[in-house]
Design a protein around this motif. Structure first.
Motif, PDB file in Angstrom:
ATOM      1  N   ALA A   1    -102.000  14.086  17.205  1.00  7.01           N
ATOM      2  CA  ALA A   1    -102.073  15.497  16.854  1.00  7.01           C
ATOM      3  C   ALA A   1    -103.433  16.055  17.256  1.00  7.01           C
ATOM      4  O   ALA A   1    -104.455  15.370  17.167  1.00  7.01           O
ATOM      5  N   LEU A   2    -103.422  17.307  17.699  1.00  8.49           N
ATOM      6  CA  LEU A   2    -104.632  18.039  18.056  1.00  8.49           C
ATOM      7  C   LEU A   2    -104.883  19.071  16.961  1.00  8.49           C
ATOM      8  O   LEU A   2    -103.983  19.818  16.585  1.00  8.49           O
ATOM      9  N   PHE A   3    -106.133  19.109  16.458  1.00  6.72           N
ATOM     10  CA  PHE A   3    -106.463  19.966  15.327  1.00  6.72           C
ATOM     11  C   PHE A   3    -107.487  21.021  15.740  1.00  6.72           C
ATOM     12  O   PHE A   3    -108.487  20.702  16.390  1.00  6.72           O
ATOM     13  N   GLU A   4    -107.222  22.266  15.331  1.00  2.00           N
ATOM     14  CA  GLU A   4    -108.156  23.366  15.516  1.00  2.00           C
ATOM     15  C   GLU A   4    -108.405  23.933  14.116  1.00  2.00           C
ATOM     16  O   GLU A   4    -107.540  24.597  13.542  1.00  2.00           O
ATOM     17  N   VAL A   5    -109.582  23.628  13.570  1.00  3.32           N
ATOM     18  CA  VAL A   5    -109.812  23.795  12.137  1.00  3.32           C
ATOM     19  C   VAL A   5    -110.561  25.080  11.823  1.00  3.32           C
ATOM     20  O   VAL A   5    -111.612  25.369  12.410  1.00  3.32           O
ATOM     21  N   ALA A   6    -110.024  25.845  10.861  1.00  7.09           N
ATOM     22  CA  ALA A   6    -110.701  27.039  10.355  1.00  7.09           C
ATOM     23  C   ALA A   6    -111.809  26.605   9.397  1.00  7.09           C
ATOM     24  O   ALA A   6    -111.655  25.664   8.614  1.00  7.09           O
ATOM     25  N   LYS A   7    -112.940  27.308   9.443  1.00  9.70           N
ATOM     26  CA  LYS A   7    -114.071  26.950   8.596  1.00  9.70           C
ATOM     27  C   LYS A   7    -113.800  27.340   7.147  1.00  9.70           C
ATOM     28  O   LYS A   7    -113.320  28.430   6.848  1.00  9.70           O
ATOM     29  N   ASP A   8    -114.137  26.414   6.246  1.00 11.94           N
ATOM     30  CA  ASP A   8    -114.027  26.651   4.806  1.00 11.94           C
ATOM     31  C   ASP A   8    -114.913  25.610   4.131  1.00 11.94           C
ATOM     32  O   ASP A   8    -114.486  24.480   3.883  1.00 11.94           O
ATOM     33  N   SER A   9    -116.157  25.981   3.855  1.00 13.44           N
ATOM     34  CA  SER A   9    -117.129  25.020   3.314  1.00 13.44           C
ATOM     35  C   SER A   9    -116.744  24.509   1.939  1.00 13.44           C
ATOM     36  O   SER A   9    -117.199  23.439   1.518  1.00 13.44           O
ATOM     37  N   SER A  10    -115.899  25.233   1.226  1.00 15.40           N
ATOM     38  CA  SER A  10    -115.521  24.805  -0.123  1.00 15.40           C
ATOM     39  C   SER A  10    -114.409  23.769  -0.122  1.00 15.40           C
ATOM     40  O   SER A  10    -114.186  23.093  -1.127  1.00 15.40           O
ATOM     41  N   ARG A  11    -113.699  23.636   0.999  1.00  8.26           N
ATOM     42  CA  ARG A  11    -112.604  22.663   1.082  1.00  8.26           C
ATOM     43  C   ARG A  11    -112.694  21.904   2.395  1.00  8.26           C
ATOM     44  O   ARG A  11    -112.308  22.426   3.458  1.00  8.26           O
ATOM     45  N   PRO A  12    -113.207  20.689   2.386  1.00 11.45           N
ATOM     46  CA  PRO A  12    -113.285  19.917   3.630  1.00 11.45           C
ATOM     47  C   PRO A  12    -111.899  19.636   4.198  1.00 11.45           C
ATOM     48  O   PRO A  12    -110.918  19.493   3.465  1.00 11.45           O
ATOM     49  N   PHE A  13    -111.829  19.577   5.527  1.00 12.58           N
ATOM     50  CA  PHE A  13    -110.589  19.287   6.246  1.00 12.58           C
ATOM     51  C   PHE A  13    -110.668  17.832   6.703  1.00 12.58           C
ATOM     52  O   PHE A  13    -111.532  17.462   7.507  1.00 12.58           O
ATOM     53  N   ILE A  14    -109.778  16.976   6.189  1.00 11.83           N
ATOM     54  CA  ILE A  14    -109.856  15.536   6.439  1.00 11.83           C
ATOM     55  C   ILE A  14    -108.499  15.020   6.918  1.00 11.83           C
ATOM     56  O   ILE A  14    -107.465  15.275   6.294  1.00 11.83           O
ATOM     57  N   VAL A  15    -108.516  14.279   8.028  1.00 14.35           N
ATOM     58  CA  VAL A  15    -107.316  13.615   8.534  1.00 14.35           C
ATOM     59  C   VAL A  15    -107.385  12.144   8.134  1.00 14.35           C
ATOM     60  O   VAL A  15    -108.339  11.445   8.469  1.00 14.35           O
TER      61      VAL A  15
ATOM     62  N   VAL B   1    -106.505  13.253  17.291  1.00 15.29           N
ATOM     63  CA  VAL B   1    -106.371  11.950  16.630  1.00 15.29           C
ATOM     64  C   VAL B   1    -105.075  11.312  17.106  1.00 15.29           C
ATOM     65  O   VAL B   1    -104.011  11.914  17.004  1.00 15.29           O
ATOM     66  N   ASP B   2    -105.184  10.088  17.618  1.00 10.92           N
ATOM     67  CA  ASP B   2    -104.045   9.373  18.203  1.00 10.92           C
ATOM     68  C   ASP B   2    -103.918   8.024  17.515  1.00 10.92           C
ATOM     69  O   ASP B   2    -104.793   7.165  17.641  1.00 10.92           O
ATOM     70  N   GLN B   3    -102.838   7.836  16.748  1.00 14.18           N
ATOM     71  CA  GLN B   3    -102.619   6.571  16.035  1.00 14.18           C
ATOM     72  C   GLN B   3    -101.475   5.802  16.677  1.00 14.18           C
ATOM     73  O   GLN B   3    -100.346   6.274  16.739  1.00 14.18           O
ATOM     74  N   ARG B   4    -101.787   4.595  17.132  1.00 16.02           N
ATOM     75  CA  ARG B   4    -100.791   3.666  17.682  1.00 16.02           C
ATOM     76  C   ARG B   4    -100.895   2.365  16.900  1.00 16.02           C
ATOM     77  O   ARG B   4    -101.847   1.613  17.062  1.00 16.02           O
ATOM     78  N   GLY B   5     -99.920   2.110  16.052  1.00 20.61           N
ATOM     79  CA  GLY B   5     -99.997   0.919  15.216  1.00 20.61           C
ATOM     80  C   GLY B   5    -101.181   1.031  14.269  1.00 20.61           C
ATOM     81  O   GLY B   5    -101.333   2.024  13.549  1.00 20.61           O
TER      82      GLY B   5
END
Length: 316
Positions: free
Chosen positions: A155-169, A185-189
């Motif tokens: 998946a490709l992520f384009e993250v909006a800024k929000d200092s009060s809520r971290p964005f975590i994969v 982020v590319d997960q194989r096994g």
């Protein structure tokens, strides 16, 4: 039968017959027809022998090794019968594994893409993500955190800024935290690869933390620390989202693993000695079979396409 017949064509015929014989639909007449075909000439017999050797290797593939046999019955069956049943189960998993290629999490995940499918999601905070083919993930937003759990795929992520809520994969027991950024982020096994095209991410895995700026990439395995970061061209990050697959001297094994995302069923390289062969080229995501055709024309490879099974073999 003459020497002008391509032995690979006979191998293809033998493999197609073996697929049918192990499909559960074969009759006694089908088995007799295969036996008669094998006896037509030394060429037929040799082709059948090679096809059967290949078929015998299927239980050693990753999909087959994931098979969990049911508990033994109280009444012990003969060893030969147990071996035959196990072989049949492994073959069934390999040939008919399109529905088994996903983890159990696909049953309760929020979003799932099929092989070859790409999908854009717009999240409630204004962030966007693009799912590659054969990807499974869930979105877990709360009042103090924006979480994505990637179970499988890319998946490709384009993250909006929000200092009060971290964005975590979350992927394979590791965390990738965005700091106003665009990253893949590319997960194989149990292996996860992270590439950053804008901003910075902070990656945590195996008790270690690593900050990645734009133009860098790293990978980690489940429970282990991240590898040393390497430089990447930001223009080459997640080219699949733009409909392109770009390979620059990439090992054939990696190229086929990428194409496998876009082709239903199993894409199987029969000779692992070819996996390290370097491949360069640009292909269309929406036409993976054209990529296979190009590989067959430019490399010493032969492609055999069967229902839910595509074989990549050395060209003889």
């Amino acid at each position: 039968m003459t020497d002008s017949v391509d032995p690979s064509d006979l191998e293809d015929q033998a493999i197609e017959m073996l697929v049918h014989l192990h499909s559960g639909r074969a009759t006694t007449a089908d088995h007799l027809a295969y036996d008669n075909w094998c006896q037509r000439s030394a060429f037929h017999a040799h082709a059948a022998s090679r096809a059967e050797a290949l078929w015998g290797a299927f239980p050693l593939t990753q999909k087959a090794r994931q098979f969990v046999a049911p508990p033994p019955e109280k009444r012990r069956k003969p060893a030969r019968a147990l071996w035959a049943a196990g072989m049949a189960a492994c073959v069934a998993i390999v040939v008919f594994s399109a529905a088994l290629q996903r983890p159990w999490s696909a049953l309760y995940a929020d979003h799932v893409t099929d092989p070859g499918e790409r999908r854009e999601l717009r999240l409630e905070d204004g962030s966007r993500l693009w799912m590659n083919g054969d990807t499974v993930l869930s979105v877990n937003y709360s009042h103090n955190q924006r979480g994505i759990t990637l179970y499988q795929g890319e998946a490709l992520f384009e993250v909006a800024k929000d200092s009060s809520r971290p964005f975590i994969v979350h992927a394979a027991q590791g965390d990738v935290q965005a700091i106003g950024t665009r990253f893949d982020v590319d997960q194989r096994g149990d292996k996860v690869t992270v590439q950053v095209s804008e901003g910075i991410v902070q990656l945590s895995s195996g008790g270690e933390t690593l900050r990645l700026p734009a133009g860098q990439s790293t990978a980690y395995r489940q429970g282990l620390a991240p590898q040393m970061a390497v430089e990447v061209d930001v223009q080459d990050v997640a080219t699949w989202q733009r409909g392109k697959l770009i390979f620059n001297a990439r090992p054939l094994g990696e190229v086929l693993a990428e194409l496998d995302r876009y082709i239903p069923g199993v894409l199987y390289l029969t000779d692992e000695t070819l996996a390290a062969r370097r491949i360069s080229g640009t292909f269309e995501v929406d036409d993976p079979h054209a990529a296979l055709n190009a590989l067959e024309q430019t490399q010493p490879l032969r492609i055999t396409r069967l229902p839910l099974l595509t074989l990549v073999r050395p060209k003889r």
